[in-house]
Every structure is written in C-alpha cells, then in structure tokens.
Write an enzyme that holds these catalytic residues in place. Sequence first.
Site, short mmCIF file in Angstrom:
data_model
loop_
_atom_site.label_atom_id
_atom_site.label_comp_id
_atom_site.label_asym_id
_atom_site.label_seq_id
_atom_site.Cartn_x
_atom_site.Cartn_y
_atom_site.Cartn_z
N LEU A 1 0.82 -1.21 0.00
CA LEU A 1 0.00 0.00 0.00
C LEU A 1 0.85 1.26 0.00
O LEU A 1 0.67 2.16 -0.83
CB LEU A 1 -0.94 -0.01 1.21
CG LEU A 1 -1.77 1.26 1.41
CD1 LEU A 1 -2.72 1.48 0.25
CD2 LEU A 1 -2.55 1.18 2.73
N ALA A 2 1.79 1.36 0.94
CA ALA A 2 2.61 2.57 1.01
C ALA A 2 3.44 2.74 -0.24
O ALA A 2 3.63 3.86 -0.74
CB ALA A 2 3.52 2.51 2.25
N ASP A 3 3.96 1.64 -0.78
CA ASP A 3 4.72 1.71 -2.02
C ASP A 3 3.86 2.23 -3.17
O ASP A 3 4.28 3.07 -3.96
CB ASP A 3 5.26 0.33 -2.39
CG ASP A 3 6.52 -0.02 -1.62
OD1 ASP A 3 7.53 0.68 -1.78
OD2 ASP A 3 6.50 -1.00 -0.87
N GLY A 4 2.64 1.70 -3.27
CA GLY A 4 1.77 2.11 -4.36
C GLY A 4 1.40 3.58 -4.29
O GLY A 4 1.45 4.30 -5.29
N GLY B 1 4.39 5.62 -5.19
CA GLY B 1 4.64 5.63 -6.62
C GLY B 1 3.76 6.64 -7.35
O GLY B 1 4.24 7.40 -8.21
#
Length: 400
Positions: A171-174, A177
């Site tokens: 989630l945090a990566d998405g 991004g």
Amino acid sequence: MTGPGRALPLAGVRVLDASTVIAAPLAAMILGDLGAEVVKIEHPEHGDPARHHGPERDGVALWWLMLGRNKRSVTLHLGREEGQQIFRTLAATADVVVENFRPGTMERWGLGYDELAADNPGLVVAHVSGFGRTGPQRDEPGFGTMGETMSGFAFRNGDPDAEPHLPPFGLADGVTGIATALGILTALYERSTSGRGQEVDLSIIEPLLTLLEPQLIVQDQLGRTLQRTGNQAEMNAPRGMYRTRDGSWVALSASTASTASRVVALMGAPGLADEPWFAHANGRRAHTDEIDAAIVPWFAARTAADAVAACRDAGVPVAPVHSAADILADPQYDAIGAIGSFDHPELGPVRMPDVLFRLSRTPGAVRRLGTALGHDTDDVLGELGIAPDAVAALRARKIV
C-alpha cells in the site's frame, strides 16, 4: 497495445528508471503509460528484484509484465566507472531520472543531481527513499511496511480489540509511486516556464499521512488519538461490511444525511431519520449501534445479489466484496476500460490494470509488457554511438 502514430500525452519525454522493487518503478511505469520513453537501468547480474516477486506462469514472472511495461531494459553496472560514464551520457539526453538508492549513493558514484544537472540543467531527478534524504533515519533501509506502520495506518487498521493490521500488499509503495509521478509531472510543468529542472524528494513514510484523514490535526488540536474502528468509519455512519444470507459480504456507505435516510427507510427503521442526532455525521457515528440494529438483520435475510439490487434501486451506495475473479468478470470495470488485455509472445492474452486514468484527447497506452533483463541494451547503447563490438566488450567485463 497501441499502434505507431497514436498521440500520447508525454511523447518526447525521456525517463531513466534507475530504481528497484515497487514505489519508484511504479512511478516510472505511470510515466511510460502516458507516453514517456522509459529506459530501465538494471544491474547486469541481478536486475530489479521485482522481476522475481510473486507467481510465475511457464517461467514468466507475472507481476513484472505490468511493473516493467512500457520500459526498455538496459543493463548497466553503476558501481563501476565505465557504467557511471554511460549513465551520465544517458542522463544528458533525458528529462527525468528516477532513483531509490539509499541517500548519498548516487552522489558517491558521481551521479548526484549537481553532477547530472551540470550537463543537463533541465533534468528532473526524483529521489524515493525509505525515510527521506535528511534526518536521523536517512541512512536506514526502508520498505513499504515502514510507511504503513510509521504513518499510523497499521495502528488504525483492524478491529478495536485486535492487533494492528498491515495490508496484504504494498500500500505505502503504491501510494508513494503515484505521488512520485505527480511530483515529477509538477516539476516538468514548472520547467516549461523556467527552463530549469529540480529534485523531487519523497519518502515512503510520507504519502499515507495525507490519506489518513485528520488524524494529525485531531491529535494536535484535541489531544485525541484516533483508534481502530474495524469496518466502521471514524467520522460517519452508517458504514460497514454486512453478511448476507448466502454467506457473502456487502459493503455499505452513507456519508450524507439524505443517503443515510434512504438506508434506514429501506431497512425498516425510517423513524431513525427523525432523531435530532441523525442530521449530522458525528451524531450518526455516535449512534452506530442503533442504525446497525436495522441494517444487520436486513442483509442477513437476503442474498448478496438481492440485497445489492434492492439497495441500488433505492439509491443506497453498496458494493459486493470482490475477489480478483469477480473483478475480471465485472461488467462495470469492462465498461470503463479499467482492465486491459495485452498480448504476450509466450502467454498469449494477459489481463491487468490498464492506464491509471483516461484522457479524452490524448490517452495513454500500454505499448509493450515487461521484457527480459537487458532486452534493449544493444539498441539503447547503439543510439549513443557505442559500436556493437564495444558493447560486447562491456558485456564481457560485466559493465552491461
């Protein structure tokens, strides 16, 4: 896939994606979907670890088909002087560099913003890191899990009497991004008037702060720490997940008084709408149990299909809880073009999320799926004037 000649909004923008795994490569993927030429820079031996994340079919890494799409894969050893020189030459031809090494790494290689901008003043360099480029944790390794815990997401996710819950995906990566792509586009827009590039700096622990509603303001101004509320909302009611007679689950959300009135009228408790507390979100939230006393048995007496149909007829916002199989079969996703089908030379048609948003005049497009490591090295280096025999010599020394 799109054919040649189709107008794309970022056509002419060149991006060097020197990042790995999720957040920063996702930002580069979004830019590629919108028409940018993305050159993916990968270590000659290891490549991007994301190539080996998740399930495979017939030896083909499925997630990489999406995360690596619309990118030309070039192998380059940035830790070696010859690799650094080639990167500087590439950066001189680029509009954007995306990197997510630990802060200071690119500078140590002579590839920091100041060095690259000296040759290319219009260059935008986006840095994505776990904790940012300053502060006591700048040098620590960080992944999306750190963003999900330090932002307060995990603290607030889960049932009130249970442990905090991490999401089962990045989630945090998405979110990081998407935010990085927005930052890059903002810098490119500013460059159109100033003619100058700049740095975009984003840590994985930041973007979820913006999504987690007013938790920081509430803490700062009221000294109150928002807690886990399960499937209920902190600031409104009714909102939750309800089980139907056939064992399925349906989600319902009513964020306005008029919508909430339709809910209680449909479910046999219209008198609740006459209560003085019902007109305001905080009042309904304080009386969630009374509202749910009408909602829970109503859903329990019906199948999911019948409940959803009745709610939609009454103007009540509901949605079934979809699995991935349900998503691929849902006519609504098909109608809006959210899921695309793209041909792969070994797997045939492959379905995945299409371009993130649709532009009416110059929409983006998936022009190629993720390729093998180094698939485009010879072509890209050839465009720099490096002869095939020189490329072969670089490959023998594991520079490319």
